[in-house]
Scaffold this motif. Structure first.
Motif, PDB file in Angstrom:
ATOM      1  N   ASP A  59       0.788  -1.323   0.032  1.00  0.00           N
ATOM      2  CA  ASP A  59       0.076   0.035   0.037  1.00  0.00           C
ATOM      3  C   ASP A  59       0.712   1.022   0.091  1.00  0.00           C
ATOM      4  O   ASP A  59       0.332   2.214  -0.543  1.00  0.00           O
ATOM      5  CB  ASP A  59      -0.910   0.137   1.443  1.00  0.00           C
ATOM      6  N   LEU A  60       2.254   1.135   0.492  1.00  0.00           N
ATOM      7  CA  LEU A  60       2.918   2.396   0.704  1.00  0.00           C
ATOM      8  C   LEU A  60       3.768   2.377  -0.601  1.00  0.00           C
ATOM      9  O   LEU A  60       4.581   3.552  -0.885  1.00  0.00           O
ATOM     10  CB  LEU A  60       4.117   2.191   1.696  1.00  0.00           C
ATOM     11  N   GLY A  61       3.858   1.434  -1.571  1.00  0.00           N
ATOM     12  CA  GLY A  61       4.352   1.550  -2.814  1.00  0.00           C
ATOM     13  C   GLY A  61       5.771   1.391  -2.690  1.00  0.00           C
ATOM     14  O   GLY A  61       6.693   1.507  -3.480  1.00  0.00           O
ATOM     15  N   VAL A  62       6.273   0.504  -1.617  1.00  0.00           N
ATOM     16  CA  VAL A  62       7.498  -0.004  -1.120  1.00  0.00           C
ATOM     17  C   VAL A  62       7.752  -1.459  -1.884  1.00  0.00           C
ATOM     18  O   VAL A  62       6.845  -2.281  -1.768  1.00  0.00           O
ATOM     19  CB  VAL A  62       7.849  -0.048   0.191  1.00  0.00           C
ATOM     20  N   ASN A  63       9.133  -1.446  -2.523  1.00  0.00           N
ATOM     21  CA  ASN A  63       9.177  -2.725  -3.224  1.00  0.00           C
ATOM     22  C   ASN A  63      10.231  -3.731  -2.524  1.00  0.00           C
ATOM     23  O   ASN A  63      10.485  -4.652  -2.713  1.00  0.00           O
ATOM     24  CB  ASN A  63      10.050  -2.527  -4.423  1.00  0.00           C
ATOM     25  N   VAL A  64      10.864  -3.293  -1.132  1.00  0.00           N
ATOM     26  CA  VAL A  64      11.747  -3.748  -0.262  1.00  0.00           C
ATOM     27  C   VAL A  64      11.327  -3.947   1.150  1.00  0.00           C
ATOM     28  O   VAL A  64      10.759  -3.168   1.904  1.00  0.00           O
ATOM     29  CB  VAL A  64      13.208  -3.322  -0.484  1.00  0.00           C
ATOM     30  N   ILE A  65      11.355  -5.281   1.629  1.00  0.00           N
ATOM     31  CA  ILE A  65      11.111  -5.639   3.019  1.00  0.00           C
ATOM     32  C   ILE A  65      12.388  -6.177   3.424  1.00  0.00           C
ATOM     33  O   ILE A  65      12.980  -6.929   3.103  1.00  0.00           O
ATOM     34  CB  ILE A  65       9.801  -6.287   3.298  1.00  0.00           C
ATOM     35  N   ASN A  66      13.147  -5.597   4.388  1.00  0.00           N
ATOM     36  CA  ASN A  66      14.215  -6.113   5.248  1.00  0.00           C
ATOM     37  C   ASN A  66      13.777  -6.663   6.489  1.00  0.00           C
ATOM     38  O   ASN A  66      12.884  -6.441   7.095  1.00  0.00           O
ATOM     39  CB  ASN A  66      15.377  -5.102   5.535  1.00  0.00           C
ATOM     40  N   THR A  67      14.597  -7.816   6.952  1.00  0.00           N
ATOM     41  CA  THR A  67      14.225  -8.363   8.234  1.00  0.00           C
ATOM     42  C   THR A  67      15.469  -9.213   8.639  1.00  0.00           C
ATOM     43  O   THR A  67      16.487  -9.001   8.299  1.00  0.00           O
ATOM     44  CB  THR A  67      13.025  -9.270   7.971  1.00  0.00           C
ATOM     45  N   GLU A  68      15.182  -9.998   9.846  1.00  0.00           N
ATOM     46  CA  GLU A  68      16.388 -10.799  10.376  1.00  0.00           C
ATOM     47  C   GLU A  68      15.486 -12.284  10.505  1.00  0.00           C
ATOM     48  O   GLU A  68      14.391 -12.289  10.439  1.00  0.00           O
ATOM     49  CB  GLU A  68      17.056 -10.303  11.591  1.00  0.00           C
ATOM     50  N   PHE A  69      16.482 -13.261  10.766  1.00  0.00           N
ATOM     51  CA  PHE A  69      16.088 -14.527  10.898  1.00  0.00           C
ATOM     52  C   PHE A  69      15.040 -14.853  11.938  1.00  0.00           C
ATOM     53  O   PHE A  69      14.132 -15.675  11.902  1.00  0.00           O
ATOM     54  CB  PHE A  69      17.104 -15.592  11.052  1.00  0.00           C
ATOM     55  N   SER A  70      15.441 -14.139  13.285  1.00  0.00           N
ATOM     56  CA  SER A  70      14.809 -14.196  14.428  1.00  0.00           C
ATOM     57  C   SER A  70      14.461 -15.448  14.986  1.00  0.00           C
ATOM     58  O   SER A  70      13.579 -15.686  15.689  1.00  0.00           O
ATOM     59  CB  SER A  70      13.456 -13.311  14.367  1.00  0.00           C
ATOM     60  N   GLY A  71      15.211 -16.467  14.683  1.00  0.00           N
ATOM     61  CA  GLY A  71      15.231 -17.829  15.368  1.00  0.00           C
ATOM     62  C   GLY A  71      15.767 -17.738  16.450  1.00  0.00           C
ATOM     63  O   GLY A  71      16.351 -16.657  17.280  1.00  0.00           O
TER      64      GLY A  71
END
Length: 89
Positions: A59-71
């Motif tokens: 909805d924001l028109g953003v093409n990139v999501i960053n994250t971390e593994f979080s295991g």
């Protein structure tokens, strides 16, 4: 981090418009959720939250999501299985 996104659709639209009006683009979003954690309840909640993050990002028109593994490093095998369960969803 680790919580359901609290922005509703109206706030997301207002934010997108404010950014556009200011000539500012959003390069990426950075959610951190327990989608690879060995605790199944937390993993399921994280997957629900991820789905909302993806919708907000679109909805924001953003093409990139960053994250971390979080295991959990001490539970590497369980975390990897949780990761693949989450990806299947």
């Amino acid at each position: 981090f680790f919580n359901h996104p609290r922005a509703d659709d109206a706030l997301v639209a207002k934010f997108r418009k404010a950014c556009a009006d200011a000539g500012v683009g959003i390069a990426s979003v950075l959610p951190v959720l327990r989608w690879s954690g060995p605790d199944e309840d937390a993993r399921e909640a994280a997957v629900r939250n991820w789905k909302r993050v993806v919708q907000i990002t679109v909805d924001l028109g953003v093409n990139v999501i960053n994250t971390e593994f979080s295991g959990r490093p001490e539970k590497a095998e369980e975390s990897e299985r949780a990761f693949f369960r989450s990806m299947e969803e």
